[in-house]
Enzyme design. Sequence first.
Site, PDB file in Angstrom:
ATOM      1  CB  CYS A  26      31.709  33.359  41.076  1.00 46.69           C
ATOM      2  SG  CYS A  26      31.382  33.698  39.357  1.00 46.69           S
ATOM      3  NE  ARG A  60      36.126  34.602  45.071  1.00 41.98           N
ATOM      4  CZ  ARG A  60      37.363  34.304  45.015  1.00 41.98           C
ATOM      5  NH1 ARG A  60      38.420  34.824  45.259  1.00 41.98           N
ATOM      6  NH2 ARG A  60      37.654  33.135  43.686  1.00 41.98           N
ATOM      7  CD1 TRP A  94      33.054  40.246  37.431  1.00 40.88           C
ATOM      8  CD2 TRP A  94      33.940  38.789  36.070  1.00 40.88           C
ATOM      9  NE1 TRP A  94      33.707  41.032  36.478  1.00 40.88           N
ATOM     10  CE2 TRP A  94      34.180  40.279  35.732  1.00 40.88           C
ATOM     11  CE3 TRP A  94      34.564  38.014  35.447  1.00 40.88           C
ATOM     12  CZ2 TRP A  94      34.912  40.594  34.592  1.00 40.88           C
ATOM     13  CZ3 TRP A  94      35.348  38.154  34.473  1.00 40.88           C
ATOM     14  CH2 TRP A  94      35.705  39.596  34.015  1.00 40.88           C
ATOM     15  CG  ASN A 151      34.923  31.123  41.289  1.00 40.91           C
ATOM     16  OD1 ASN A 151      35.058  31.682  40.264  1.00 40.91           O
ATOM     17  ND2 ASN A 151      36.125  31.182  42.295  1.00 40.91           N
ATOM     18  N   GLY A 152      34.296  29.432  38.413  1.00 42.90           N
ATOM     19  CA  GLY A 152      35.284  28.706  37.214  1.00 42.90           C
ATOM     20  C   GLY A 152      34.737  28.778  35.969  1.00 42.90           C
ATOM     21  CD  GLU A 186      50.463  49.202  39.355  1.00 45.40           C
ATOM     22  OE1 GLU A 186      50.424  48.560  38.465  1.00 45.40           O
ATOM     23  OE2 GLU A 186      49.475  49.229  40.271  1.00 45.40           O
ATOM     24  CE  LYS A 200      46.185  50.173  41.467  1.00 44.75           C
ATOM     25  NZ  LYS A 200      47.118  49.044  40.565  1.00 44.75           N
ATOM     26  CD  GLU A 244      43.144  48.638  38.646  1.00 47.32           C
ATOM     27  OE1 GLU A 244      42.423  47.551  38.485  1.00 47.32           O
ATOM     28  OE2 GLU A 244      44.185  48.937  39.067  1.00 47.32           O
ATOM     29  CG  HIS A 282      59.963  57.781  18.169  1.00 46.45           C
ATOM     30  ND1 HIS A 282      60.688  58.166  17.170  1.00 46.45           N
ATOM     31  CD2 HIS A 282      60.726  57.841  19.436  1.00 46.45           C
ATOM     32  CE1 HIS A 282      62.177  58.354  17.650  1.00 46.45           C
ATOM     33  NE2 HIS A 282      61.948  57.947  18.916  1.00 46.45           N
ATOM     34  CE  LYS A 299      42.593  42.121  45.095  1.00 49.01           C
ATOM     35  NZ  LYS A 299      43.725  43.400  44.968  1.00 49.01           N
TER      36      LYS A 299
END
Length: 608
Positions: free
Chosen positions: A2, A27, A75, A101-102, A481, A485, A488, A504, A603
Amino acid sequence: MCGIVGYAGEVQAAPVLLSGLEKLEYRGYDSAGMAIYDGEAIRVAKAKGRLQVLRELTSDGALIPGVIGIGHTRWATHGAPSDINSHPQVSDSGKFAVVHNGIIENYLQLKEKLMKKGVAFVSETDTEVVAQLLEYYYKGDIVDAVIQVLRRVEGSYALGVLCEDAPDQIVAVRKDSPLIVGLGNGENFIASDVPAILSRTRDIYRLNDNEIVILKKNSVQVLNMDKEPVEKEVSHIDWDVSAAEKGGYEHFMAKEIMEQPKAVRDTVSPRLRGGRVVFDEISLTPEQIRAFRKIYIVACGSAYHVGVVAKYVLEQTTRIPVEVDVASEFRYRQPILGADTLVLVISQSGETADTLAALREAKRLGAYTLSIVNVVGSTIANESDDVIYTWAGPEIAVATTKAYSTQLAVVYLLTLYLADLLGTLTPQQYAGYIEELTALPEKMEAILNNRAIIQYLASKFFNVRDVFFIGRNLDYAMSLEGSLKLKEISYIHSDAYAAGELKHGTISLVEDGTLVVALATQKRLFDKMMSNVREVKTRGAVVLGVTTSSQRQIEKEADYVFYIPDCCPMMLPSLSVIPLQLFAYYVSSMKGCDIDKPRNLAKSVTVE
Ligand code: AGP
């Protein structure tokens, strides 16, 4: 996860808080709120939804006057996004307002105890427990109450507290979540990150865990848990405001993709002196390096993908065995490591909870920990035995690009540094790699100058439903990667596969029109890759090949090709990642997705 911001000064607080929160929305952005002392009482305005909802609710802050206040953009972790679960959370009587935040990991036990004592809760959040506990322990001194609470809560927090009995001050404290103090002229700030306060001050304190701040408009006092003063050094931020803004690009991600050559140059150049890699910033000695029998790499997401590249590169060049693991798995599998192990921790934010926990586990087991981090003074950086900073500058887009590329650059620097000390490279090889590393930014620029080709390819595929990325060795690491990308930011399902593994099982999913992105940059595996391309083509796939400009024979097999400049095999990931980033960006843009703030993401993932 957050963003919190606080202001004590002489101008109206609400507009300052709103502007700061705007810079922190990356955030977390599922709800936002403010608490401001208006001269009589603490007034709270908060709402589910983006910051714009709060702006409208308060007429850009005009409806909530006062010169001191705290703000929050959330968040959600405990309690779904809603008005009542938004921060600030307040105590029963309204005397205390808290932004956090946490995660308070023992909030349920504490909540039950308080409820048995008759405290009424209104939200589902862990943060409300902090507000109620403050009121419960308050005997007239806020700092004493804060210390009482900190002794009982477990977990991570950056807290901003406003109390009606002391309306000229904000009390703040952090543990495991980032918090800085902004030092202004007749005004002072707290914030989760620098961009929130850059427009008003460049001088900050970086807070360490359990340092308590008493912030007023003309004074900032920092205390430890014994209420003893703590001397803090002022850091001056030399980013210009545009560095944290979009700089004329439509999205932060576009800006940060284009900044990669400069970011890599800024990261590499200070570590090259007289044709040799130098790390003035680490205390690791040659004796310690020669004593390592194993390297472990732990990280999450794209940083983990850098770790996969690093495994190939380090093993090929230093001949030290390397294991790489996602941090959330590493910490629960009793890893076999000890004083003979170097644990490499990679993190852009330096605050990722899983990665921080893995770091602490590695230290507990006696390993030497070296982190590669982008945010100076972040928790992972502070807690590692050594840290090598990437100089990518602030990365705002949720999808990492320039931080990823600078992490790769540090991996190459570290590989050459270790190989040099271990004598696993001849002087000619070493000099050749230094030359290749120095030439990378220019080659990256050449690719970026050809980005219109990627835009054209994206226009042909932005409506696909599934995409497979395949590659071998380092190209497999790049497939990981490329797939992340795309997923997301465009919400298109995609998977990454070691090309030899496709047959396979997964090849059963390939049908007419399935898009397969085949990474074939590694010369010695090119023919193998071409047979994998043929395999998927015969089952109807459309193949987009990515290879070096010297391997034109790919055109016999692939439907579309994007060429990258040649360079030494181990550094090709720095070049092949760019078309993958651009492809994801353009596809997402053509789909009209929220590129910088994709749904469900944030983020910095500071929750487990
Ligand atoms: C990358 O595009 C993602 N946003 C995500 O996977 C990220 O790499 C991961 O959360 C790790 O973050 P960190 O580097 O800040 O630790």
